[in-house]
Scaffold this motif. Sequence first.
Motif, PDB file in Angstrom:
ATOM      1  N   TRP A  32      -0.677  -7.703   5.508  1.00 19.60           N
ATOM      2  CA  TRP A  32      -0.598  -7.989   4.079  1.00 19.60           C
ATOM      3  C   TRP A  32      -0.270  -6.762   3.245  1.00 19.60           C
ATOM      4  CZ3 TRP A  32      -0.753 -12.628   1.542  1.00 19.60           C
ATOM      5  CH2 TRP A  32      -1.105 -13.754   2.302  1.00 19.60           C
ATOM      6  N   TRP A  33      -0.693  -5.597   3.704  1.00 18.73           N
ATOM      7  CA  TRP A  33      -0.529  -4.395   2.879  1.00 18.73           C
ATOM      8  C   TRP A  33       0.581  -3.463   3.350  1.00 18.73           C
ATOM      9  CZ3 TRP A  33      -5.899  -2.038   1.157  1.00 18.73           C
ATOM     10  CH2 TRP A  33      -6.528  -2.966   0.292  1.00 18.73           C
ATOM     11  N   ASP A  42      -8.837   1.747   4.055  1.00 18.67           N
ATOM     12  CA  ASP A  42      -9.363   0.811   5.050  1.00 18.67           C
ATOM     13  C   ASP A  42     -10.881   0.657   4.963  1.00 18.67           C
ATOM     14  OD1 ASP A  42     -10.112   3.304   5.949  1.00 18.67           O
ATOM     15  OD2 ASP A  42      -9.587   2.937   8.050  1.00 18.67           O
ATOM     16  N   ARG A  69      -4.941  -6.522   7.590  1.00 17.70           N
ATOM     17  CA  ARG A  69      -4.681  -5.481   6.594  1.00 17.70           C
ATOM     18  C   ARG A  69      -3.268  -4.922   6.766  1.00 17.70           C
ATOM     19  NH1 ARG A  69      -4.892  -0.016   5.600  1.00 17.70           N
ATOM     20  NH2 ARG A  69      -5.171   0.454   7.817  1.00 17.70           N
ATOM     21  N   LEU A  92      -4.822 -10.595   0.867  1.00 14.70           N
ATOM     22  CA  LEU A  92      -5.431 -10.097   2.098  1.00 14.70           C
ATOM     23  C   LEU A  92      -6.894 -10.504   2.140  1.00 14.70           C
ATOM     24  CD1 LEU A  92      -5.975  -8.245   4.578  1.00 14.70           C
ATOM     25  CD2 LEU A  92      -6.292  -6.369   2.936  1.00 14.70           C
ATOM     26  N   HIS A  93      -7.572 -10.382   1.010  1.00 11.91           N
ATOM     27  CA  HIS A  93      -9.006 -10.680   0.973  1.00 11.91           C
ATOM     28  C   HIS A  93      -9.271 -12.170   1.188  1.00 11.91           C
ATOM     29  CE1 HIS A  93      -9.195  -6.581  -0.160  1.00 11.91           C
ATOM     30  NE2 HIS A  93      -8.713  -6.770  -1.370  1.00 11.91           N
ATOM     31  N   ASP A  96       0.842  -1.188   0.000  1.00  5.90           N
ATOM     32  CA  ASP A  96       0.000   0.000   0.000  1.00  5.90           C
ATOM     33  C   ASP A  96       0.881   1.242   0.000  1.00  5.90           C
ATOM     34  OD1 ASP A  96      -1.980   1.855   0.200  1.00  5.90           O
ATOM     35  OD2 ASP A  96      -2.684   1.256   2.194  1.00  5.90           O
ATOM     36  N   GLU A 116      -8.197  -5.731  11.023  1.00 13.09           N
ATOM     37  CA  GLU A 116      -7.262  -4.621  10.845  1.00 13.09           C
ATOM     38  C   GLU A 116      -5.817  -5.120  10.914  1.00 13.09           C
ATOM     39  OE1 GLU A 116      -5.512  -0.903  10.305  1.00 13.09           O
ATOM     40  OE2 GLU A 116      -7.462  -1.749   9.746  1.00 13.09           O
ATOM     41  N   SER A 165      -8.892 -12.559   4.945  1.00  8.56           N
ATOM     42  CA  SER A 165     -10.051 -11.992   5.636  1.00  8.56           C
ATOM     43  C   SER A 165     -11.272 -12.890   5.486  1.00  8.56           C
ATOM     44  CB  SER A 165     -10.359 -10.599   5.075  1.00  8.56           C
ATOM     45  OG  SER A 165      -9.269  -9.722   5.272  1.00  8.56           O
ATOM     46  N   THR A 186     -12.146  -2.981   4.865  1.00  8.09           N
ATOM     47  CA  THR A 186     -11.895  -3.611   6.163  1.00  8.09           C
ATOM     48  C   THR A 186     -12.963  -3.194   7.163  1.00  8.09           C
ATOM     49  OG1 THR A 186      -9.513  -3.696   5.756  1.00  8.09           O
ATOM     50  CG2 THR A 186     -10.233  -3.880   8.039  1.00  8.09           C
TER      51      THR A 186
END
Length: 611
Positions: free
Chosen positions: A558-559, A534, A555, A502-503, A479, A552, A506, A537
């Motif tokens: 991963w980012w 965010d 996130r 990430l998804h 990111d 969180e 999640s 998220t």
Amino acid sequence: MRTFLRGCLLWGVLSGVPAWSGPPPAVTPPAPPASPAFSPEVQLCLQHLKPSERARATKALGPLDELPRYRVQLDVDPAGREVTGRVQVEVLARDTPLTELYLRLTPNARERRVTLSGAKVGGRPVKLERPEPTLYRVALEEPVPVGAAAVVDVAVKATVPQVAAGGGGMLSGLLGGGSRGGGGDHGAFSATEDFLSLVGVVPQVPPTDAVGRPWDGPQGIGDLALYEPAHVLATVTVPSGWTVHATGAPMGEVPERNGRVRFAFAAAAVRDFPILVSRGYESSTATVGGVTVESHYAARDKAAGERVLKYASAMLEEYERRLGPLPYTHFRVVEAPLSGGAGGMEFPGLVTVATSLYRGPMDPTEALAGLEGMEGLEELLGAMGQGGGNPVMAQLGAVLERTLEFTVAHEVAHQYFAGLVGSDPIHMPVVDESLAQYAALLYVEWKHGKGAAEAQRKEALVSAYHLYRMTGGKDGRADRPTGDFVDEFEYSALVYGKAPLLHQASRQLVGDTAFLQALRAYVDTYRFKWAGGDAFTRELAKASPAHAKRLEALRVRWWLEAHGDEDLGKANLASMLGAQGPGDLEGLKDLEMDPASKQLLEQLMPGLLGE
């Protein structure tokens, strides 16, 4: 020659634009549907929005007749690779008085390809400033009060750079890698003998921050720009035999006395307005949920073009069912000679897919043509021949067909991320790219099953990161702004490869029901608006409050941090190519080929095996 009669050429509206040359053709457009709420201009544009979507657009954007408007009149000379014409921009002062307007021209990121001149405001000449290579500034002599509109009219002249026909190779795409160094627009503004991509030729008003500074333009890597939703009325004139493809509802296609043809489009609440011009193309159409889906392709690629139509139609049906309706009445997929390893480009209501992907499944060497660093492998595959009995060529062709389908899914998903749900493509490219990539993976799962999706995850996402690491790239934060990446290879590995997972993490945490509920809520909440890094998220946390802190943390991991090796495993190109073990690749040595080709394969083998 096709002739659309509806709203023919828009001249009933456009004839009032100041300083436009040439008389309107002797055709009177039919009146648009009666609506006491909107002007005839806006009514024409709204034909691009599904009637059921107009209330939702109004809720998100406010009165639809207050959106920015672009009136475009361009003349294209393919032989000379020149574009001339005028563009009028009308912007309402909605909250504060307007004292200046900025216009973005993304083709000028590399050199001055498009120039603006003869600027007028309210019919009076004004000075144009150029504070950045891609940015023009118009200072308004008097502030425009709230509730009034600033109308800027400029002349446009562009010279389109010529590139080789056929587009760049795509093997880096199927292995997950971009090009080392360089960057650029991947052919977004370029010309071949039979195709012109004129992305960015229409100057547009960039979004601004809280103090009125325009968002950054293209930085040499990633997407070019994204804008506030606006209405567009456009006419583009080309020689007979050429066709114009653009975002919007087709308003007219009328031959002129000089042998040229004028195409017209009306678009509503779109964040960009791409223009493409082709010769020798054919098309196929289908209808999905009130959307006319069009596939446009070179005549020699008819079979692939018809497959692309089926893919796009199936994808749109799946996405509309789960993410909500696409708001537009028309969606186009256009074959384009993209370069630099790009598989496709996304715009509201229109996407392009690389020529090399149309041709690669039948002839895998097409996917390698002109690809930097792959000359040896191209030579090897060429020596192996093109026959259907060659297992390597057949396997690579199958991979390229999956890549074609996955690329189309990725570009269709971009209609939602960031076509509907806007995000900053320069400062936060990870937001829309990761969601488009993961939504494409979801489509594979919905259409072909979890096993196929898992194989595609490894082939298209994990392999991007692995190939990057195997060639010396370092893991890092995904990111970050596009300009902070070293090159396209790093950008591809971290933004297209690692970040979308990430998804996956999640989803595994909250479960399928909560994940899909949050994804739909994200689209509904930010439809036609802007979303931050965010935002998704937070929607996940609403759907699964017990996991808010953990979501969180995921996130961040991963980012914002570097755990790719730990999360994705050690890189090994053999597994990336689908081999279950060294024996699968060692078996390639037994193929019948000439001694020189066998020697070349043996030289490549250590790298393929990760040795």
